[in-house]
Motif scaffolding. Structure first.
Motif, PDB file in Angstrom:
ATOM      1  N   ILE A 100       0.856  -1.166   0.064  1.00 23.24           N
ATOM      2  CA  ILE A 100      -0.039   0.011  -0.044  1.00 23.24           C
ATOM      3  C   ILE A 100       0.908   1.089   0.011  1.00 23.24           C
ATOM      4  N   ARG A 101       0.765   2.076  -1.033  1.00 24.05           N
ATOM      5  CA  ARG A 101       1.303   3.406  -1.016  1.00 24.05           C
ATOM      6  C   ARG A 101       0.710   4.368  -0.077  1.00 24.05           C
ATOM      7  N   ILE A 102       1.539   5.089   0.934  1.00 22.99           N
ATOM      8  CA  ILE A 102       0.837   6.209   1.542  1.00 22.99           C
ATOM      9  C   ILE A 102       1.522   7.399   1.295  1.00 22.99           C
ATOM     10  N   ASN A 103       0.412   8.404   0.782  1.00 25.20           N
ATOM     11  CA  ASN A 103       0.912   9.572   0.310  1.00 25.20           C
ATOM     12  C   ASN A 103       1.304  10.432   1.682  1.00 25.20           C
ATOM     13  N   LYS A 104       2.390  11.037   1.530  1.00 29.27           N
ATOM     14  CA  LYS A 104       3.021  11.735   2.657  1.00 29.27           C
ATOM     15  C   LYS A 104       1.951  12.690   3.300  1.00 29.27           C
ATOM     16  N   GLY A 105       1.280  13.413   2.425  1.00 26.90           N
ATOM     17  CA  GLY A 105       0.306  14.625   3.101  1.00 26.90           C
ATOM     18  C   GLY A 105      -1.003  14.179   3.299  1.00 26.90           C
ATOM     19  N   THR A 106      -1.623  13.412   2.472  1.00 21.28           N
ATOM     20  CA  THR A 106      -3.111  13.290   2.592  1.00 21.28           C
ATOM     21  C   THR A 106      -3.625  12.174   3.840  1.00 21.28           C
ATOM     22  N   LEU A 107      -3.029  11.270   4.094  1.00 17.51           N
ATOM     23  CA  LEU A 107      -3.543  10.194   4.915  1.00 17.51           C
ATOM     24  C   LEU A 107      -3.431  10.990   6.577  1.00 17.51           C
ATOM     25  N   PRO A 108      -2.495  11.085   6.927  1.00 20.91           N
ATOM     26  CA  PRO A 108      -2.468  11.762   8.300  1.00 20.91           C
ATOM     27  C   PRO A 108      -3.097  12.876   8.245  1.00 20.91           C
ATOM     28  N   SER A 109      -3.333  13.823   7.551  1.00 25.11           N
ATOM     29  CA  SER A 109      -4.147  14.939   7.403  1.00 25.11           C
ATOM     30  C   SER A 109      -5.677  14.679   7.528  1.00 25.11           C
ATOM     31  N   SER A 110      -5.877  13.551   6.647  1.00 23.32           N
ATOM     32  CA  SER A 110      -7.320  13.189   6.623  1.00 23.32           C
ATOM     33  C   SER A 110      -7.657  12.344   8.032  1.00 23.32           C
ATOM     34  N   LEU A 111      -6.753  11.639   8.560  1.00 25.31           N
ATOM     35  CA  LEU A 111      -7.250  11.115   9.817  1.00 25.31           C
ATOM     36  C   LEU A 111      -7.194  12.138  10.673  1.00 25.31           C
ATOM     37  N   VAL A 112      -6.337  13.024  10.920  1.00 25.11           N
ATOM     38  CA  VAL A 112      -6.475  14.125  11.888  1.00 25.11           C
ATOM     39  C   VAL A 112      -7.794  14.878  11.724  1.00 25.11           C
ATOM     40  N   THR A 113      -8.596  15.156  10.624  1.00 25.86           N
ATOM     41  CA  THR A 113      -9.726  15.575  10.361  1.00 25.86           C
ATOM     42  C   THR A 113     -10.875  14.826  10.860  1.00 25.86           C
ATOM     43  N   ILE A 114     -10.743  13.456  10.417  1.00 26.18           N
ATOM     44  CA  ILE A 114     -11.650  12.519  11.108  1.00 26.18           C
ATOM     45  C   ILE A 114     -11.657  12.461  12.590  1.00 26.18           C
ATOM     46  N   GLN A 115     -10.475  12.628  13.299  1.00 25.59           N
ATOM     47  CA  GLN A 115     -10.368  12.453  14.644  1.00 25.59           C
ATOM     48  C   GLN A 115     -10.928  13.523  15.200  1.00 25.59           C
ATOM     49  N   LEU A 116     -10.603  14.937  14.663  1.00 26.00           N
ATOM     50  CA  LEU A 116     -11.329  15.937  15.129  1.00 26.00           C
ATOM     51  C   LEU A 116     -12.802  15.882  14.905  1.00 26.00           C
ATOM     52  N   SER A 117     -13.655  15.630  13.869  1.00 26.12           N
ATOM     53  CA  SER A 117     -14.958  15.391  13.939  1.00 26.12           C
ATOM     54  C   SER A 117     -15.366  14.670  14.830  1.00 26.12           C
ATOM     55  N   LEU A 118     -14.672  13.252  15.188  1.00 25.39           N
ATOM     56  CA  LEU A 118     -15.260  12.361  16.026  1.00 25.39           C
ATOM     57  C   LEU A 118     -15.243  12.913  17.507  1.00 25.39           C
ATOM     58  N   LEU A 119     -14.137  13.648  17.744  1.00 25.95           N
ATOM     59  CA  LEU A 119     -13.834  14.105  18.844  1.00 25.95           C
ATOM     60  C   LEU A 119     -15.058  15.399  19.188  1.00 25.95           C
ATOM     61  N   THR A 120     -15.598  15.998  18.360  1.00 29.83           N
ATOM     62  CA  THR A 120     -16.536  16.926  18.582  1.00 29.83           C
ATOM     63  C   THR A 120     -17.996  16.408  18.669  1.00 29.83           C
ATOM     64  N   ILE A 121     -17.991  15.236  17.771  1.00 26.84           N
ATOM     65  CA  ILE A 121     -19.312  14.341  18.286  1.00 26.84           C
ATOM     66  C   ILE A 121     -19.316  13.894  19.747  1.00 26.84           C
ATOM     67  N   GLN A 122     -18.296  13.213  20.117  1.00 23.83           N
ATOM     68  CA  GLN A 122     -17.937  12.719  21.416  1.00 23.83           C
ATOM     69  C   GLN A 122     -18.246  13.836  22.437  1.00 23.83           C
ATOM     70  N   PHE A 123     -17.939  15.091  22.270  1.00 24.58           N
ATOM     71  CA  PHE A 123     -17.859  16.193  23.164  1.00 24.58           C
ATOM     72  C   PHE A 123     -19.418  16.443  23.178  1.00 24.58           C
ATOM     73  N   ILE A 124     -19.978  16.308  22.223  1.00 28.03           N
ATOM     74  CA  ILE A 124     -21.658  16.919  22.194  1.00 28.03           C
ATOM     75  C   ILE A 124     -22.507  15.647  22.978  1.00 28.03           C
ATOM     76  N   THR A 125     -22.114  14.469  22.469  1.00 30.58           N
ATOM     77  CA  THR A 125     -22.537  13.251  23.396  1.00 30.58           C
ATOM     78  C   THR A 125     -22.422  13.231  24.719  1.00 30.58           C
ATOM     79  N   GLY A 126     -21.030  13.690  25.002  1.00 30.69           N
ATOM     80  CA  GLY A 126     -20.815  13.599  26.459  1.00 30.69           C
ATOM     81  C   GLY A 126     -21.600  14.615  27.223  1.00 30.69           C
TER      82      GLY A 126
END
Length: 143
Positions: free
Chosen positions: A3-29
């Protein structure tokens, strides 16, 4: 053929997903915190863990979603750690490790908070510190 991992896209997309999930986690909490019943019994009053979890999930219907979201956030933290280790980027590796530790701290203190019958405010405070630490660490990823 790997699997080829593009240096810029995968970590930034994971960070964006993580921030979105943390926002939902905060609201449900916050919803759970605002509308949690005050007469929850601690785990010591129930002989079996399964019976206690059924009792808690019945008393707080949003809690299973909140817990599963926490598990998903933990898995994404682990994925970020593995990807940063594969890329051999020491800055991202350290940030991933710190963020994962904050998620783990929040998760363990959250479970302990539930088992205390929602009565130990110190555990709730530690859970919020884990959340805030994870959030700050994710914002450091973008620098």
């Amino acid at each position: 053929m790997g699997i080829r991992i593009n240096k810029g896209t995968l970590p930034s997309s994971l960070v964006t997903i993580q921030l979105s999930l943390l926002t939902i986690q905060f609201i449900t909490g916050m919803i759970i915190n605002l509308f949690a019943p005050m007469n929850i019994q601690p785990y010591s009053s129930h002989p079996f863990m399964m019976g206690y979890m059924m009792y808690i999930f019945n008393a707080i219907p949003l809690l299973p979603f909140h817990m599963m979201l926490g598990i998903i956030i933990g898995m994404i933290s682990l994925a970020m750690l593995v990807i940063s280790a594969i890329k051999k980027d020491s800055k991202i590796l350290v940030l991933s490790l710190v963020e994962g530790m904050f998620v783990l701290i929040a998760g363990i203190s959250g479970i302990d908070f539930i088992l205390s019958g929602l009565s130990n405010n110190y555990l709730s405070f530690i859970m919020s510190i884990g959340f805030i630490g994870s959030l700050i660490t994710l914002f450091l990823f973008s620098k």
